[in-house]
Design an enzyme around this catalytic site. Structure first.
Site, PDB file in Angstrom:
ATOM      1  CB  ALA A  63       5.635  30.670  38.756  1.00  0.00           C
ATOM      2  CD  GLU A 111      -1.782  30.587  38.347  1.00  0.00           C
ATOM      3  OE1 GLU A 111      -0.408  30.745  38.649  1.00  0.00           O
ATOM      4  OE2 GLU A 111      -2.265  29.567  37.894  1.00  0.00           O
TER       5      GLU A 111
HETATM    6  N1  CAA Z   1      10.122  35.749  37.765  1.00  0.00           N
HETATM    7  C1  CAA Z   1      11.236  36.005  38.052  1.00  0.00           C
HETATM    8  N2  CAA Z   1      11.705  37.171  38.241  1.00  0.00           N
HETATM    9  C2  CAA Z   1      10.825  38.286  37.870  1.00  0.00           C
HETATM   10  C3  CAA Z   1       9.620  37.955  37.815  1.00  0.00           C
HETATM   11  C4  CAA Z   1       9.151  36.689  37.595  1.00  0.00           C
HETATM   12  N3  CAA Z   1       7.791  36.297  37.485  1.00  0.00           N
HETATM   13  N4  CAA Z   1       8.914  39.162  37.654  1.00  0.00           N
HETATM   14  C5  CAA Z   1       9.813  40.068  37.850  1.00  0.00           C
HETATM   15  N5  CAA Z   1      11.012  39.481  37.925  1.00  0.00           N
HETATM   16  C6  CAA Z   1      12.458  40.051  38.098  1.00  0.00           C
HETATM   17  C7  CAA Z   1      12.832  40.688  36.833  1.00  0.00           C
HETATM   18  O1  CAA Z   1      13.481  39.678  36.166  1.00  0.00           O
HETATM   19  C8  CAA Z   1      13.729  41.734  37.349  1.00  0.00           C
HETATM   20  O2  CAA Z   1      15.078  41.246  37.920  1.00  0.00           O
HETATM   21  P1  CAA Z   1      16.196  41.895  37.459  1.00  0.00           P
HETATM   22  O3  CAA Z   1      16.549  43.363  38.366  1.00  0.00           O
HETATM   23  O4  CAA Z   1      17.387  41.081  38.131  1.00  0.00           O
HETATM   24  O5  CAA Z   1      16.278  42.050  35.823  1.00  0.00           O
HETATM   25  C9  CAA Z   1      13.026  42.443  38.687  1.00  0.00           C
HETATM   26  O6  CAA Z   1      12.138  41.458  39.041  1.00  0.00           O
HETATM   27  C10 CAA Z   1      12.089  43.674  38.343  1.00  0.00           C
HETATM   28  O7  CAA Z   1      11.359  43.427  37.307  1.00  0.00           O
HETATM   29  P2  CAA Z   1      11.393  44.260  36.032  1.00  0.00           P
HETATM   30  O8  CAA Z   1      12.883  45.002  35.850  1.00  0.00           O
HETATM   31  O9  CAA Z   1      10.797  43.401  34.757  1.00  0.00           O
HETATM   32  O10 CAA Z   1      10.420  45.473  36.273  1.00  0.00           O
HETATM   33  P3  CAA Z   1       9.365  46.122  35.586  1.00  0.00           P
HETATM   34  O11 CAA Z   1       8.598  47.302  36.549  1.00  0.00           O
HETATM   35  O12 CAA Z   1       9.875  46.525  34.481  1.00  0.00           O
HETATM   36  O13 CAA Z   1       8.158  45.043  35.170  1.00  0.00           O
HETATM   37  C11 CAA Z   1       6.562  43.629  35.488  1.00  0.00           C
HETATM   38  C12 CAA Z   1       7.284  44.749  36.056  1.00  0.00           C
HETATM   39  C13 CAA Z   1       5.373  44.004  34.561  1.00  0.00           C
HETATM   40  C14 CAA Z   1       5.852  42.672  36.524  1.00  0.00           C
HETATM   41  C15 CAA Z   1       7.442  42.384  34.847  1.00  0.00           C
HETATM   42  O14 CAA Z   1       8.482  42.264  35.798  1.00  0.00           O
HETATM   43  C16 CAA Z   1       7.043  41.322  34.367  1.00  0.00           C
HETATM   44  O15 CAA Z   1       6.414  41.253  33.216  1.00  0.00           O
HETATM   45  N6  CAA Z   1       7.325  40.179  35.284  1.00  0.00           N
HETATM   46  C17 CAA Z   1       6.655  38.700  34.994  1.00  0.00           C
HETATM   47  C18 CAA Z   1       5.273  38.499  35.042  1.00  0.00           C
HETATM   48  C19 CAA Z   1       4.803  37.195  34.480  1.00  0.00           C
HETATM   49  O16 CAA Z   1       4.841  36.997  33.476  1.00  0.00           O
HETATM   50  N7  CAA Z   1       4.198  36.364  35.520  1.00  0.00           N
HETATM   51  C20 CAA Z   1       3.669  35.318  35.105  1.00  0.00           C
HETATM   52  C21 CAA Z   1       4.867  34.073  35.333  1.00  0.00           C
HETATM   53  S1  CAA Z   1       4.430  32.445  34.797  1.00  0.00           S
HETATM   54  C22 CAA Z   1       3.595  31.941  36.137  1.00  0.00           C
HETATM   55  O17 CAA Z   1       3.359  32.512  37.195  1.00  0.00           O
HETATM   56  C23 CAA Z   1       3.192  30.526  35.978  1.00  0.00           C
HETATM   57  C24 CAA Z   1       2.438  29.792  37.075  1.00  0.00           C
HETATM   58  O18 CAA Z   1       1.136  30.066  36.908  1.00  0.00           O
HETATM   59  C25 CAA Z   1       2.660  29.047  38.024  1.00  0.00           C
END
Ligand code: CAA
Length: 275
Positions: A63, A111
């Site tokens: 999300a 999910e």
């Molecule tokens: N939400 C918003 N933006 C996201 C995102 C997310 N879940 N995941 C990645 N992005 C964005 C980053 O902010 C980044 O944007 P910018 O280029 O503008 O900075 C872009 O996507 C690329 O991401 P990274 O630079 O972080 O890429 P990476 O290769 O270094 O890492 C990753 C990849 C490990 C997937 C990392 O992006 C990450 O950890 N993302 C979040 C994953 C996460 O925690 N997901 C769970 C969210 S909570 C949820 O889902 C709640 C629920 O159950 C409803």
């Protein structure tokens, strides 16, 4: 649509979440477009769907953390409901949905894949529920569907530790049905990427499903889904009714008729009519 595309290939529909800048993360707009896309599927002409993400890095990275970061308690609950409503619609969609997981499937990404009937993935896929590391619980069904799919012990381990797992481990614990890797020729050149093989594999499976009697397939999905929610005595009654319904269909007559036909009159593939 800005973030979701739909393609029809024969009886198979391919839904692609396309928000590469945010690794296909689910914000409210993506959820709304997903809902609209599923609602627009022509169920007469479509017998199986594939859900995938654009690009070769991420299926859905969760999300949208930016959108969630300022939510109040009430807004958080409403956002959870929005995701849950869309995912439940996918889970109960009349025809099977195959998730083709082409990279990160984290949080809401894991999910949404679990709300699909079947998960296939590329060998770079990463699954996980990282929410507790962000100070929240999984909010789009993760606490419920992961436990149902892989058992409470493994689900609790993954959710409490917020530790991501790779494709091979997802396969080992039964979270995915198959893992696709790149094809390499004798000289070591990649002739098909893992993502290409994944999509080809998903399409092959979808076409195989679509070749079977569509009403029977739908009834199987309903019987399995509804039966899992009740005790076994009620569950077998659900099955009996859906089994009985099939005998009113032309496809049952065509399928059994072909089996009983003389050898020289049999066809290899029965042209089921969805009737
Ligand atoms: N939400 C918003 N933006 C996201 C995102 C997310 N879940 N995941 C990645 N992005 C964005 C980053 O902010 C980044 O944007 P910018 O280029 O503008 O900075 C872009 O996507 C690329 O991401 P990274 O630079 O972080 O890429 P990476 O290769 O270094 O890492 C990753 C990849 C490990 C997937 C990392 O992006 C990450 O950890 N993302 C979040 C994953 C996460 O925690 N997901 C769970 C969210 S909570 C949820 O889902 C709640 C629920 O159950 C409803």
């Amino acid at each position: 649509m800005e973030f979701v595309t739909y393609e029809q290939e024969g009886y198979v529909g391919i839904v692609t979440i396309n928000r590469p800048k945010a690794l296909n993360a689910l914000n409210s707009a993506v959820l709304e477009e997903l809902e609209a896309t599923f609602k627009a599927v022509d169920l007469e002409a479509t017998r199986c769907l594939i859900l995938t993400g654009a690009g070769d890095k991420s299926f859905v990275a969760g999300a949208d953390i930016g959108e969630m970061s300022t939510l109040t308690k009430a807004e958080g609950e409403a956002f959870g409901k929005k995701g849950n409503d869309v995912f439940r619609m996918i889970e109960t969609f009349p025809i099977p949905v195959i998730a083709a997981v082409n990279g990160f499937a984290l949080g809401g990404g894991c999910e949404i894949s679990m709300s699909c009937d079947i998960r296939l993935c590329s060998d770079n896929a990463v699954f996980g529920q990282p929410e507790v590391g962000l100070g929240i619980t999984p909010g789009f069904g993760g606490t419920q569907r992961l436990a149902r799919l892989v058992g409470a012990g493994m689900a609790k381990q993954l959710i409490y530790t917020a530790r991501n797992i790779k494709a091979a481990d997802a396969y080992r614990i039964g979270l995915v049905n198959d893992v696709f890797k790149a094809t390499v020729d004798e000289e070591g050149n990649v002739t098909a990427t893992a993502q290409e093989n994944l999509l080809a594999g998903a399409k092959k499976m979808a076409a195989g499903i679509a070749a079977n009697a569509p009403i029977a397939v739908r009834n199987c999905k309903k019987a399995i889904n509804d039966g899992l929610q009740v005790n076994i005595d009620e569950a077998i009654v659900i099955e009996e009714k859906l089994f009985g319904d099939c005998f009113e269909t032309e496809d049952q007559k065509a399928g059994m008729g072909n089996f009983l036909a003389p050898k020289d009159k049999k066809v290899k593939v029965v042209p089921f009519q969805n009737k």
